[in-house]
Design a protein around this motif. Structure first.
Motif, PDB file in Angstrom:
ATOM      1  N   ARG A 150      40.316  26.217  24.897  1.00 18.97           N
ATOM      2  CA  ARG A 150      39.238  27.181  24.647  1.00 18.97           C
ATOM      3  C   ARG A 150      38.327  27.287  25.870  1.00 18.97           C
ATOM      4  NH1 ARG A 150      34.116  27.524  23.139  1.00 18.97           N
ATOM      5  NH2 ARG A 150      33.746  25.312  22.955  1.00 18.97           N
ATOM      6  N   ARG A 151      37.995  26.116  26.454  1.00 23.01           N
ATOM      7  CA  ARG A 151      37.148  26.134  27.653  1.00 23.01           C
ATOM      8  C   ARG A 151      37.836  26.856  28.797  1.00 23.01           C
ATOM      9  NH1 ARG A 151      35.461  19.984  27.213  1.00 23.01           N
ATOM     10  NH2 ARG A 151      33.828  20.176  25.650  1.00 23.01           N
ATOM     11  N   GLN A 152      39.137  26.560  28.943  1.00 24.36           N
ATOM     12  CA  GLN A 152      39.895  27.200  30.016  1.00 24.36           C
ATOM     13  C   GLN A 152      39.958  28.707  29.798  1.00 24.36           C
ATOM     14  OE1 GLN A 152      43.894  25.790  30.397  1.00 24.36           O
ATOM     15  NE2 GLN A 152      44.299  26.944  32.245  1.00 24.36           N
ATOM     16  N   MET A 153      40.184  29.114  28.560  1.00 25.63           N
ATOM     17  CA  MET A 153      40.232  30.556  28.280  1.00 25.63           C
ATOM     18  C   MET A 153      38.876  31.202  28.531  1.00 25.63           C
ATOM     19  SD  MET A 153      42.661  30.631  24.880  1.00 25.63           S
ATOM     20  CE  MET A 153      42.143  32.248  24.435  1.00 25.63           C
ATOM     21  N   LEU A 154      37.795  30.497  28.146  1.00 31.56           N
ATOM     22  CA  LEU A 154      36.459  31.036  28.411  1.00 31.56           C
ATOM     23  C   LEU A 154      36.212  31.162  29.905  1.00 31.56           C
ATOM     24  CD1 LEU A 154      34.191  29.274  25.750  1.00 31.56           C
ATOM     25  CD2 LEU A 154      34.697  31.699  25.936  1.00 31.56           C
ATOM     26  N   GLN A 155      36.638  30.116  30.634  1.00 29.84           N
ATOM     27  CA  GLN A 155      36.446  30.153  32.088  1.00 29.84           C
ATOM     28  C   GLN A 155      37.253  31.299  32.704  1.00 29.84           C
ATOM     29  OE1 GLN A 155      37.654  26.582  34.079  1.00 29.84           O
ATOM     30  NE2 GLN A 155      36.260  26.907  35.785  1.00 29.84           N
ATOM     31  N   GLU A 156      38.506  31.448  32.227  1.00 32.10           N
ATOM     32  CA  GLU A 156      39.335  32.538  32.751  1.00 32.10           C
ATOM     33  C   GLU A 156      38.726  33.891  32.386  1.00 32.10           C
ATOM     34  OE1 GLU A 156      43.266  31.880  31.241  1.00 32.10           O
ATOM     35  OE2 GLU A 156      43.625  30.156  32.537  1.00 32.10           O
ATOM     36  N   ALA A 157      38.225  33.959  31.154  1.00 25.97           N
ATOM     37  CA  ALA A 157      37.595  35.217  30.727  1.00 25.97           C
ATOM     38  C   ALA A 157      36.354  35.496  31.581  1.00 25.97           C
ATOM     39  CB  ALA A 157      37.225  35.140  29.252  1.00 25.97           C
ATOM     40  N   GLN A 158      35.558  34.452  31.859  1.00 23.86           N
ATOM     41  CA  GLN A 158      34.380  34.636  32.705  1.00 23.86           C
ATOM     42  C   GLN A 158      34.780  35.082  34.106  1.00 23.86           C
ATOM     43  OE1 GLN A 158      32.337  30.873  32.529  1.00 23.86           O
ATOM     44  NE2 GLN A 158      31.278  31.378  30.596  1.00 23.86           N
ATOM     45  N   GLN A 159      35.873  34.492  34.620  1.00 22.48           N
ATOM     46  CA  GLN A 159      36.330  34.886  35.950  1.00 22.48           C
ATOM     47  C   GLN A 159      36.800  36.337  35.947  1.00 22.48           C
ATOM     48  OE1 GLN A 159      39.251  31.995  37.031  1.00 22.48           O
ATOM     49  NE2 GLN A 159      37.722  30.422  37.579  1.00 22.48           N
ATOM     50  N   GLN A 160      37.501  36.728  34.884  1.00 25.71           N
ATOM     51  CA  GLN A 160      37.966  38.114  34.810  1.00 25.71           C
ATOM     52  C   GLN A 160      36.780  39.078  34.669  1.00 25.71           C
ATOM     53  OE1 GLN A 160      40.831  38.313  31.652  1.00 25.71           O
ATOM     54  NE2 GLN A 160      42.435  37.292  32.836  1.00 25.71           N
ATOM     55  N   VAL A 161      35.798  38.645  33.851  1.00 27.11           N
ATOM     56  CA  VAL A 161      34.610  39.488  33.699  1.00 27.11           C
ATOM     57  C   VAL A 161      33.872  39.586  35.041  1.00 27.11           C
ATOM     58  CG1 VAL A 161      32.308  39.579  32.634  1.00 27.11           C
ATOM     59  CG2 VAL A 161      34.320  39.111  31.224  1.00 27.11           C
ATOM     60  N   ALA A 162      33.800  38.460  35.749  1.00 30.72           N
ATOM     61  CA  ALA A 162      33.132  38.466  37.055  1.00 30.72           C
ATOM     62  C   ALA A 162      33.883  39.366  38.029  1.00 30.72           C
ATOM     63  CB  ALA A 162      33.040  37.048  37.590  1.00 30.72           C
ATOM     64  N   ALA A 163      35.214  39.280  37.985  1.00 30.24           N
ATOM     65  CA  ALA A 163      35.999  40.122  38.885  1.00 30.24           C
ATOM     66  C   ALA A 163      35.780  41.594  38.555  1.00 30.24           C
ATOM     67  CB  ALA A 163      37.472  39.753  38.783  1.00 30.24           C
ATOM     68  N   LEU A 164      35.759  41.886  37.254  1.00 32.49           N
ATOM     69  CA  LEU A 164      35.499  43.273  36.850  1.00 32.49           C
ATOM     70  C   LEU A 164      34.086  43.710  37.257  1.00 32.49           C
ATOM     71  CD1 LEU A 164      37.173  43.410  33.326  1.00 32.49           C
ATOM     72  CD2 LEU A 164      37.898  44.596  35.395  1.00 32.49           C
ATOM     73  N   ALA A 165      33.128  42.791  37.112  1.00 35.88           N
ATOM     74  CA  ALA A 165      31.747  43.110  37.488  1.00 35.88           C
ATOM     75  C   ALA A 165      31.662  43.361  38.986  1.00 35.88           C
ATOM     76  CB  ALA A 165      30.828  41.973  37.076  1.00 35.88           C
ATOM     77  N   LEU A 166      32.384  42.539  39.767  1.00 42.00           N
ATOM     78  CA  LEU A 166      32.391  42.748  41.218  1.00 42.00           C
ATOM     79  C   LEU A 166      33.008  44.092  41.568  1.00 42.00           C
ATOM     80  CD1 LEU A 166      33.423  39.288  42.691  1.00 42.00           C
ATOM     81  CD2 LEU A 166      31.256  40.485  42.976  1.00 42.00           C
ATOM     82  N   LEU A 167      34.085  44.380  40.880  1.00 50.48           N
ATOM     83  CA  LEU A 167      34.755  45.659  41.138  1.00 50.48           C
ATOM     84  C   LEU A 167      33.825  46.812  40.779  1.00 50.48           C
ATOM     85  CD1 LEU A 167      37.400  46.965  42.049  1.00 50.48           C
ATOM     86  CD2 LEU A 167      38.144  46.880  39.668  1.00 50.48           C
ATOM     87  N   ALA A 168      33.147  46.655  39.639  1.00 52.71           N
ATOM     88  CA  ALA A 168      32.218  47.714  39.225  1.00 52.71           C
ATOM     89  C   ALA A 168      31.040  47.806  40.194  1.00 52.71           C
ATOM     90  CB  ALA A 168      31.724  47.431  37.808  1.00 52.71           C
TER      91      ALA A 168
END
Length: 161
Positions: free
Chosen positions: A115-133
Protein backbone atom coordinates in the motif's frame (compact mmCIF):
# COMPACT_ATOMS: atom_id res chain seq x y z
CA UNK A 1 -31.75 -146.62 29.40
CA UNK A 2 -29.29 -144.85 31.45
CA UNK A 3 -26.67 -146.87 33.20
CA UNK A 4 -25.32 -145.25 36.36
CA UNK A 5 -22.24 -146.79 37.69
CA UNK A 6 -21.17 -145.50 41.14
CA UNK A 7 -17.50 -145.79 40.25
CA UNK A 8 -17.96 -143.71 37.16
CA UNK A 9 -19.75 -141.10 39.19
CA UNK A 10 -17.00 -141.17 41.82
CA UNK A 11 -14.21 -140.89 39.24
CA UNK A 12 -16.09 -138.16 37.40
CA UNK A 13 -16.48 -136.27 40.71
CA UNK A 14 -12.78 -136.72 41.50
CA UNK A 15 -11.86 -135.64 37.98
CA UNK A 16 -14.01 -132.55 38.38
CA UNK A 17 -12.44 -131.67 41.76
CA UNK A 18 -8.92 -132.20 40.38
CA UNK A 19 -9.79 -130.23 37.29
CA UNK A 20 -11.20 -127.46 39.48
CA UNK A 21 -8.08 -127.41 41.68
CA UNK A 22 -5.78 -127.40 38.66
CA UNK A 23 -7.76 -124.65 36.98
CA UNK A 24 -7.81 -122.65 40.19
CA UNK A 25 -4.08 -123.02 40.61
CA UNK A 26 -2.95 -122.50 37.00
CA UNK A 27 -5.77 -120.56 35.38
CA UNK A 28 -7.83 -118.59 37.88
CA UNK A 29 -4.90 -117.22 39.90
CA UNK A 30 -3.02 -115.85 36.87
CA UNK A 31 -6.24 -114.54 35.34
CA UNK A 32 -7.20 -112.94 38.66
CA UNK A 33 -3.70 -111.49 38.99
CA UNK A 34 -3.91 -110.07 35.48
CA UNK A 35 -7.39 -108.72 36.25
CA UNK A 36 -6.09 -107.16 39.48
CA UNK A 37 -3.13 -105.61 37.66
CA UNK A 38 -5.51 -104.31 35.01
CA UNK A 39 -7.81 -102.84 37.66
CA UNK A 40 -4.81 -101.19 39.37
CA UNK A 41 -3.59 -99.80 36.04
CA UNK A 42 -7.06 -98.43 35.32
CA UNK A 43 -7.26 -96.94 38.81
CA UNK A 44 -3.82 -95.32 38.36
CA UNK A 45 -4.86 -93.99 34.96
CA UNK A 46 -8.03 -92.55 36.48
CA UNK A 47 -6.08 -90.90 39.31
CA UNK A 48 -3.53 -89.54 36.81
CA UNK A 49 -6.36 -88.27 34.64
CA UNK A 50 -7.93 -86.58 37.66
CA UNK A 51 -4.56 -84.98 38.53
CA UNK A 52 -4.11 -83.85 34.93
CA UNK A 53 -7.64 -82.43 34.97
CA UNK A 54 -6.91 -80.51 38.17
CA UNK A 55 -3.61 -79.24 36.76
CA UNK A 56 -5.36 -78.22 33.54
CA UNK A 57 -8.01 -76.40 35.57
CA UNK A 58 -5.31 -74.61 37.58
CA UNK A 59 -3.48 -73.68 34.37
CA UNK A 60 -6.72 -72.47 32.83
CA UNK A 61 -7.44 -70.26 35.83
CA UNK A 62 -3.86 -68.96 35.77
CA UNK A 63 -4.11 -68.25 32.05
CA UNK A 64 -7.43 -66.47 32.51
CA UNK A 65 -5.87 -64.32 35.23
CA UNK A 66 -2.91 -63.53 32.98
CA UNK A 67 -5.26 -62.78 30.09
CA UNK A 68 -7.26 -60.41 32.28
CA UNK A 69 -4.01 -58.74 33.34
CA UNK A 70 -2.84 -58.45 29.73
CA UNK A 71 -6.21 -57.02 28.71
CA UNK A 72 -5.91 -54.47 31.49
CA UNK A 73 -2.43 -53.54 30.32
CA UNK A 74 -3.67 -53.34 26.72
CA UNK A 75 -6.51 -51.05 27.79
CA UNK A 76 -4.03 -48.91 29.69
CA UNK A 77 -1.70 -48.75 26.67
CA UNK A 78 -4.61 -47.80 24.39
CA UNK A 79 -5.69 -45.13 26.86
CA UNK A 80 -2.17 -43.72 27.04
CA UNK A 81 -1.91 -43.78 23.25
CA UNK A 82 -5.21 -41.89 22.99
CA UNK A 83 -4.00 -39.31 25.49
CA UNK A 84 -0.71 -38.93 23.68
CA UNK A 85 -2.55 -38.65 20.37
CA UNK A 86 -4.82 -35.96 21.83
CA UNK A 87 -1.79 -34.06 23.16
CA UNK A 88 -0.11 -34.33 19.75
CA UNK A 89 -3.33 -33.20 18.05
CA UNK A 90 -3.60 -30.21 20.39
CA UNK A 91 0.07 -29.37 19.79
CA UNK A 92 -0.37 -29.55 16.02
CA UNK A 93 -3.52 -27.43 16.17
CA UNK A 94 -1.85 -24.78 18.33
CA UNK A 95 1.19 -24.83 16.04
CA UNK A 96 -1.04 -24.46 12.99
CA UNK A 97 -2.89 -21.59 14.64
CA UNK A 98 0.42 -19.91 15.49
CA UNK A 99 1.60 -20.43 11.90
CA UNK A 100 -1.67 -19.04 10.57
CA UNK A 101 -1.34 -16.01 12.84
CA UNK A 102 2.26 -15.49 11.67
CA UNK A 103 1.14 -15.79 8.03
CA UNK A 104 -1.66 -13.28 8.68
CA UNK A 105 0.82 -10.89 10.32
CA UNK A 106 3.27 -11.29 7.43
CA UNK A 107 0.45 -10.76 4.95
CA UNK A 108 -0.63 -7.58 6.76
CA UNK A 109 2.96 -6.31 6.79
CA UNK A 110 3.32 -7.08 3.07
CA UNK A 111 -0.05 -5.52 2.37
CA UNK A 112 0.95 -2.38 4.25
CA UNK A 113 4.28 -2.28 2.39
CA UNK A 114 2.50 -2.72 -0.95
CA UNK A 115 0.00 0.00 0.00
CA UNK A 116 2.84 2.38 0.88
CA UNK A 117 4.63 1.54 -2.34
CA UNK A 118 1.47 2.08 -4.37
CA UNK A 119 0.88 5.40 -2.61
CA UNK A 120 4.46 6.43 -3.28
CA UNK A 121 4.15 5.40 -6.93
CA UNK A 122 0.84 7.22 -7.17
CA UNK A 123 2.43 10.33 -5.62
CA UNK A 124 5.29 10.10 -8.10
CA UNK A 125 2.86 9.77 -10.99
CA UNK A 126 0.81 12.67 -9.68
CA UNK A 127 4.00 14.70 -9.30
CA UNK A 128 5.06 13.81 -12.82
CA UNK A 129 1.65 14.83 -14.11
CA UNK A 130 1.82 18.05 -12.07
CA UNK A 131 5.25 18.79 -13.53
CA UNK A 132 3.98 18.14 -16.99
CA UNK A 133 0.99 20.37 -16.36
CA UNK A 134 3.20 23.06 -14.82
CA UNK A 135 5.55 22.91 -17.79
CA UNK A 136 2.69 23.29 -20.20
CA UNK A 137 1.14 26.10 -18.19
CA UNK A 138 4.39 27.97 -17.77
CA UNK A 139 5.33 27.29 -21.35
CA UNK A 140 8.89 26.56 -20.54
CA UNK A 141 10.92 23.42 -20.38
CA UNK A 142 12.47 22.36 -17.11
CA UNK A 143 15.65 20.45 -16.71
CA UNK A 144 16.09 17.32 -14.59
CA UNK A 145 17.31 19.20 -11.49
CA UNK A 146 14.38 21.57 -11.59
CA UNK A 147 12.04 18.62 -12.02
CA UNK A 148 13.49 16.87 -9.00
CA UNK A 149 13.34 19.94 -6.80
CA UNK A 150 9.76 20.63 -7.82
CA UNK A 151 8.74 17.00 -7.23
CA UNK A 152 10.38 16.87 -3.81
CA UNK A 153 8.66 20.11 -2.76
CA UNK A 154 5.34 18.76 -4.01
CA UNK A 155 5.77 15.49 -2.19
CA UNK A 156 6.69 17.25 1.04
CA UNK A 157 3.61 19.38 0.81
CA UNK A 158 1.42 16.37 -0.12
CA UNK A 159 2.84 14.40 2.82
CA UNK A 160 1.98 17.23 5.23
CA UNK A 161 -1.65 17.15 4.21
Amino acid sequence: MLNLDPWTILWTGINLVVLYLLMRRFLFKPVNAVMEQRAQAIQESLSQAEEAKQQAQALREENEAKLAQVRGQADQIVSQAKQQGQREYDRIISSAQADAQAIRSDAQVQLEAQRRQMLQEAQQQVAALALLAAAKVSGRSMDAQDDRDLVEDFLREAGDL
